[in-house]
Scaffold this motif. Structure first.
Motif, short mmCIF file in Angstrom:
data_model
loop_
_atom_site.label_atom_id
_atom_site.label_comp_id
_atom_site.label_asym_id
_atom_site.label_seq_id
_atom_site.Cartn_x
_atom_site.Cartn_y
_atom_site.Cartn_z
N ALA A 156 21.40 26.98 -43.59
CA ALA A 156 19.94 26.93 -43.69
C ALA A 156 19.48 26.37 -45.01
O ALA A 156 18.38 25.81 -45.10
CB ALA A 156 19.36 28.33 -43.48
N THR A 157 20.31 26.50 -46.06
CA THR A 157 19.94 25.99 -47.38
C THR A 157 21.00 25.02 -47.86
O THR A 157 22.16 25.09 -47.46
CB THR A 157 19.79 27.13 -48.39
N ALA A 158 20.61 24.14 -48.73
CA ALA A 158 21.55 23.16 -49.26
C ALA A 158 22.61 23.87 -50.08
O ALA A 158 22.35 24.87 -50.75
CB ALA A 158 20.81 22.14 -50.11
N PRO A 159 23.86 23.36 -50.08
CA PRO A 159 24.91 23.95 -50.90
C PRO A 159 24.52 23.97 -52.36
O PRO A 159 23.84 23.06 -52.85
CB PRO A 159 26.11 23.02 -50.64
N ALA A 160 24.96 25.00 -53.06
CA ALA A 160 24.62 25.14 -54.47
C ALA A 160 25.76 24.78 -55.40
O ALA A 160 25.55 24.33 -56.50
CB ALA A 160 24.18 26.58 -54.74
N SER A 161 27.00 24.97 -54.97
CA SER A 161 28.16 24.64 -55.78
C SER A 161 29.36 24.46 -54.87
O SER A 161 29.32 24.85 -53.71
CB SER A 161 28.45 25.75 -56.80
N ASN A 162 30.42 23.89 -55.40
CA ASN A 162 31.56 23.62 -54.53
C ASN A 162 32.56 24.75 -54.54
O ASN A 162 32.45 25.72 -55.28
CB ASN A 162 32.25 22.32 -54.97
N SER A 163 33.57 24.63 -53.67
CA SER A 163 34.73 25.49 -53.68
C SER A 163 34.40 26.97 -53.49
O SER A 163 34.87 27.83 -54.20
CB SER A 163 35.52 25.31 -54.99
N SER A 164 33.57 27.26 -52.51
CA SER A 164 33.25 28.65 -52.20
C SER A 164 33.80 29.00 -50.83
O SER A 164 34.20 28.15 -50.06
CB SER A 164 31.74 28.85 -52.23
N THR A 165 33.83 30.26 -50.51
CA THR A 165 34.35 30.69 -49.21
C THR A 165 33.34 30.53 -48.10
O THR A 165 33.67 30.64 -46.94
CB THR A 165 34.79 32.17 -49.28
N THR A 166 32.09 30.31 -48.42
CA THR A 166 31.07 30.14 -47.39
C THR A 166 30.36 28.82 -47.56
O THR A 166 30.16 28.35 -48.68
CB THR A 166 30.02 31.28 -47.44
N VAL A 167 29.96 28.24 -46.47
CA VAL A 167 29.34 26.93 -46.53
C VAL A 167 27.97 26.96 -47.17
O VAL A 167 27.47 25.95 -47.63
CB VAL A 167 29.28 26.31 -45.11
N THR A 168 27.33 28.14 -47.23
CA THR A 168 26.03 28.21 -47.88
C THR A 168 26.13 27.96 -49.37
O THR A 168 25.12 27.72 -50.03
CB THR A 168 25.37 29.58 -47.65
N ALA A 169 27.34 28.03 -49.91
CA ALA A 169 27.52 27.75 -51.34
C ALA A 169 28.57 26.67 -51.56
O ALA A 169 29.10 26.53 -52.63
CB ALA A 169 27.92 29.02 -52.08
N GLY A 170 28.93 25.93 -50.52
CA GLY A 170 29.94 24.89 -50.65
C GLY A 170 29.74 23.81 -49.63
O GLY A 170 28.64 23.62 -49.12
N LEU A 171 30.79 23.08 -49.33
CA LEU A 171 30.74 21.99 -48.37
C LEU A 171 31.23 22.46 -47.01
O LEU A 171 31.82 23.53 -46.88
CB LEU A 171 31.59 20.83 -48.86
N SER A 172 31.02 21.64 -45.99
CA SER A 172 31.42 22.02 -44.64
C SER A 172 32.83 21.59 -44.30
O SER A 172 33.52 22.27 -43.54
CB SER A 172 30.44 21.42 -43.62
N TYR B 210 24.79 19.65 -43.72
CA TYR B 210 26.21 19.42 -43.50
C TYR B 210 26.71 18.35 -44.47
O TYR B 210 26.22 17.23 -44.49
CB TYR B 210 26.43 18.99 -42.05
N ALA B 211 27.69 18.71 -45.33
CA ALA B 211 28.22 17.81 -46.35
C ALA B 211 29.74 17.84 -46.32
O ALA B 211 30.35 18.86 -45.98
CB ALA B 211 27.71 18.21 -47.74
N THR B 212 30.37 16.72 -46.69
CA THR B 212 31.83 16.62 -46.62
C THR B 212 32.40 15.87 -47.81
O THR B 212 31.70 15.10 -48.47
CB THR B 212 32.26 15.89 -45.33
N SER B 213 33.70 16.08 -48.06
CA SER B 213 34.40 15.37 -49.13
C SER B 213 35.83 15.10 -48.71
O SER B 213 36.52 15.99 -48.20
CB SER B 213 34.43 16.19 -50.42
N GLY B 214 36.30 13.86 -48.97
CA GLY B 214 37.71 13.57 -48.74
C GLY B 214 38.56 14.34 -49.73
O GLY B 214 39.43 15.14 -49.35
N ILE B 215 38.33 14.12 -51.02
CA ILE B 215 38.94 14.90 -52.09
C ILE B 215 37.82 15.52 -52.91
O ILE B 215 36.90 14.84 -53.34
CB ILE B 215 39.84 14.04 -52.99
N ASN B 216 37.92 16.82 -53.11
CA ASN B 216 36.92 17.57 -53.86
C ASN B 216 37.64 18.34 -54.96
O ASN B 216 38.62 19.05 -54.69
CB ASN B 216 36.22 18.56 -52.92
#
Length: 336
Positions: free
Chosen positions: A55-71, A104-110
């Motif tokens: 529902a909200t844009a990610p705030a930072s990377n490398s989290s266990t939930t997509v609400t704070a990371g990438l999909s 929904y956001a994605t990264s090849g290498i993060n």
């Protein structure tokens, strides 16, 4: 993956990994601990969270939930310890698919910006369709700063689709992606001197939908062929199939083969005489190029005493891979 000190991860396939639910997050490899990692000869494909719609844009990377990371990630280096080292080389990543919402956001290498990261000879394709407010990124770092992106990083292929605000070679952070680099040229300028020999292309695979090893097509010309550099020291000698890998001009990615090349190879370059003389003499330069691509012309650039001279168009007699050119003698100037 956690724990341990030095770890080697090689020869693996990470495929058909899907996360369900609106907050699903899918990773091929997630590294949260370990002092030194050597990650090579791995293939990552069909990794996605197709229903992801935070529902909200990610705030930072490398989290266990997509609400704070990438999909969806191919490789996610989440370790945030200064001085730790991650050597990532000769991997192939191919991400496809879409998510369920605008964020929904994605990264090849993060990678986290804190530890030292070296990327060499990796083939990174991110063909996912991002949400309308996010981006599909080939290579993403968690925040600004390139100090820990090591200078040896080079000879990678990065691709995230036709360049646009949502299709990026490189970006930092998530949510509002900062320092976005849409094109390879812009990216190279941003990270120089790193990745000076890196390329971009939508590499063709033999059967990406079913082949978890991600074999590269032998029917389509590609920068993969002989596009890598020998790495590490001693250089890697096998690929993901345990096939012999060139130790002088290796292929990019996990798969080594005889592909159709896009880059010419210089087999040798010699001059006769090989050094300058005290008196003015001409120098015959001979260049032998590889037969992997068709070469239609070779130009010799040279200088006298640091001053650039008129380039010489070399000749091969109308055919063949051996080209010659003569640097003329100039009276009063003997140093070439």
């Amino acid at each position: 993956t956690t724990g341990g000190v030095t770890k080697f991860l090689d020869g693996n396939t990470f495929s058909s990994l899907y996360a369900g639910g609106s907050l699903g997050i899918a990773r091929g490899l997630w590294v949260t601990s370990g002092t030194d990692w050597y990650i090579y000869n791995n293939a990552f494909s069909r990794i996605n969270a197709p229903l992801s719609s935070p529902a909200t844009a990610p705030a930072s990377n490398s989290s266990t939930t997509v609400t704070a990371g990438l999909s969806a990630y191919g490789i996610d280096i989440a370790n945030a310890t200064a001085g730790y080292n991650f050597y990532i080389y000769n991997n192939t990543i191919n991400l496809t698919g879409s998510g369920g919402g605008a964020n929904y956001a994605t990264s090849g290498i993060n990678v986290n910006v804190t530890p030292n990261v070296t990327l060499v000879n990796n083939l990174v394709i991110n063909n996912t369709t991002p949400g309308t407010s996010q981006a599909a990124v080939a290579y993403r770092r968690s925040a600004a700063g390139l100090t820990t992106y090591q200078s040896a990083s080079d000879n990678n292929i990065f691709y995230a689709g036709v360049p646009s605000a949502t299709k990026l070679i490189y970006g930092e952070g998530v949510g509002a992606t900062t320092n976005p680099q849409q094109t390879l040229a812009a990216y190279k300028t941003f990270v120089t001197p790193r990745d000076a020999n890196s390329r971009t292309e939508n590499t063709a695979f033999t059967a990406a939908a079913t082949d978890s090893l991600l074999h590269v097509s032998t029917a389509v010309a590609t920068f993969v062929e002989s596009g890598g550099k020998p790495y590490p020291s001693p250089a890697l000698t096998i690929d993901i199939d345990n096939q012999t890998r060139s130790t002088t001009a290796p292929d990019i990615g996990a798969d080594e083969n005889n592909f159709i090349g896009l880059l010419p190879q210089i087999i040798s370059a010699t001059a006769n005489p090989a050094t300058g003389r005290c008196t003015a003499v001409s120098h015959t330069v001979t260049v032998v190029v590889g037969s992997n691509v068709t070469v239609t012309g070779v130009t010799l650039n040279y200088s006298f005493d640091g001053v650039a001279q008129t380039p010489i168009v070399m000749s091969n007699g109308g055919s063949g891979t051996t080209w010659t050119g003569v640097i003329p003698a100039e009276i009063g100037r003997a140093h070439v």
